[in-house]
Design an enzyme around this catalytic site. Sequence first.
Site, mmCIF file in Angstrom:
data_model
loop_
_atom_site.group_PDB
_atom_site.id
_atom_site.type_symbol
_atom_site.label_atom_id
_atom_site.label_comp_id
_atom_site.label_asym_id
_atom_site.label_seq_id
_atom_site.Cartn_x
_atom_site.Cartn_y
_atom_site.Cartn_z
ATOM 1 N N LEU A 135 0.825 -1.207 0.000
ATOM 2 C CA LEU A 135 0.000 0.000 0.000
ATOM 3 C C LEU A 135 0.863 1.262 0.000
ATOM 4 C CD1 LEU A 135 -2.752 1.479 0.282
ATOM 5 C CD2 LEU A 135 -2.515 1.192 2.768
ATOM 6 N N GLU A 137 3.417 4.241 -0.384
ATOM 7 C CA GLU A 137 4.189 4.764 -1.508
ATOM 8 C C GLU A 137 4.945 6.011 -1.075
ATOM 9 O OE1 GLU A 137 0.767 3.729 -4.886
ATOM 10 O OE2 GLU A 137 1.573 5.759 -4.695
ATOM 11 N N PRO A 138 5.923 6.442 -1.864
ATOM 12 C CA PRO A 138 6.484 7.771 -1.617
ATOM 13 C C PRO A 138 5.370 8.812 -1.763
ATOM 14 C CG PRO A 138 7.856 6.526 -3.153
ATOM 15 C CD PRO A 138 6.594 5.752 -2.989
ATOM 16 N N ALA A 140 2.475 8.699 -0.110
ATOM 17 C CA ALA A 140 1.170 8.125 0.249
ATOM 18 C C ALA A 140 1.401 7.024 1.271
ATOM 19 C CB ALA A 140 0.446 7.578 -0.976
ATOM 20 N N GLY A 141 1.408 7.416 2.543
ATOM 21 C CA GLY A 141 1.645 6.446 3.599
ATOM 22 C C GLY A 141 0.390 6.177 4.382
ATOM 23 N N ILE A 167 7.838 -1.953 2.190
ATOM 24 C CA ILE A 167 6.891 -3.060 2.154
ATOM 25 C C ILE A 167 7.441 -4.245 2.957
ATOM 26 C CG2 ILE A 167 5.577 -4.613 0.686
ATOM 27 C CD1 ILE A 167 4.858 -1.566 0.533
ATOM 28 N N THR A 168 6.741 -4.561 4.032
ATOM 29 C CA THR A 168 7.174 -5.638 4.929
ATOM 30 C C THR A 168 7.163 -6.980 4.221
ATOM 31 O OG1 THR A 168 6.349 -4.439 6.859
ATOM 32 C CG2 THR A 168 6.679 -6.817 7.104
ATOM 33 N N GLY A 352 24.131 3.329 32.162
ATOM 34 C CA GLY A 352 25.006 3.205 30.999
ATOM 35 C C GLY A 352 24.900 1.855 30.323
ATOM 36 N N GLU A 375 1.226 1.406 10.015
ATOM 37 C CA GLU A 375 -0.223 1.187 10.130
ATOM 38 C C GLU A 375 -0.938 2.413 10.692
ATOM 39 O OE1 GLU A 375 -1.656 -2.659 11.226
ATOM 40 O OE2 GLU A 375 0.216 -3.626 10.670
#
Length: 399
Positions: A135, A137-138, A140-141, A167-168, A352, A375
């Site tokens: 789904l 895109e550059p 369009a997330g 894309i997973t 630390g 998501e």
Amino acid sequence: MTGVMQQPTATSQVSAEDFADILAATREFVREVVVPREQEILDTDAIPEDIRQTAKDMGLFGYAIPQEWGGLGLDLTQDAELAMELGYTSLALRSMFGTNNGIAGQVLVNFGTDEQKAAWLEKIASGEVVASFALTEPGAGSDPAGLRTKAVRDGDDWVISGEKRFITNAPLADLFVVFARTRPADENGTGIAVFLVPADSAGLTVGAKDRKMGQEGAWTADVHFDGVRVPNAALIGGSEDVGYKAAMMSLARGRVHIAALSVGTAQRALDESIAWAATATQGGNPIGEFQLVQAMLADQQTGVMAGRALVREAARAWVDNTDRRVAPSAAKLYCTEMVGKVADLAVQIHGGSGYMRDVPVERIYREVRLLRLYEGTSEIQRLIIGRNLYKQGTKNAQR
């Protein structure tokens, strides 16, 4: 170690008794098999093949796929409980089969034709096929309305062109569930369709594996579609306007799952903090004797308990179909923000040592940062919650 999970006997819903066995087997697998090998996963940036095979044998690649298609058939209340166990270890484990059960698999479960389900779901449930949700895109997330990948009808086929990002499971995928625009949005719908695209399709290429801040072993990559041709039978649901609804429903359901995963990881960070406070010393005394350390533990515990309650309520509301909008976003917003705070406190309690590689809380600190982004970002969740509350207030005022 418990071996293969027995297929539940219930036909429509997994019984409490069957699910207790599934949950116990998963907990044992996570804590006795995966946790001791977290460093190996981190160092190799991969899930060992024997762990992958065990997950397949246990049915974890299809725990949320209906039983009629070979899955375990868990509903979202059970999915959430399972996710809280899976979150206790490297998040790459869950990512390995997360798209099969979640955002990719659920599109096919809820919107696929009978023929599409018959062709793919049993293979997805068994782990023979890794499905990937294409789904983002550059540009369009979190908002699919900005989609620019196009699908053009050509005779009996569709031709897909565009680029997907982050894309997973893309480097491992056998099947891509691809969202593409077939026309501009109009009065008839959004014009966003979703297609089943085999990974070996001509014109489909997967980019180099992304180099990320954390979540070693969970692979993502860009995916390019250069005139990829698929038959009309690949159009999910046989409709050009299924895509937007399918994306929104799958993402909303997935938000409850991600919230539950966050609770599981927060519990691990809390447990590591308690163990460190009880054994690490300062000036000859365990640091857990210091009240300010106790205060940090208290804040962690409060966050975990609140998150667990919220996840369970959101999952119940989804299954009951009483709230599938506000509750998933509220759960994801709170729990992903909460686990970030709990992880930060865990590093602080460790001092630390918590900043050193090979210490679990350092890995957790890096891994959970992504949960607030994918998501739907925290900002998107706030917009969804606020917009829906405002709409309801407007309706109430007009009565």
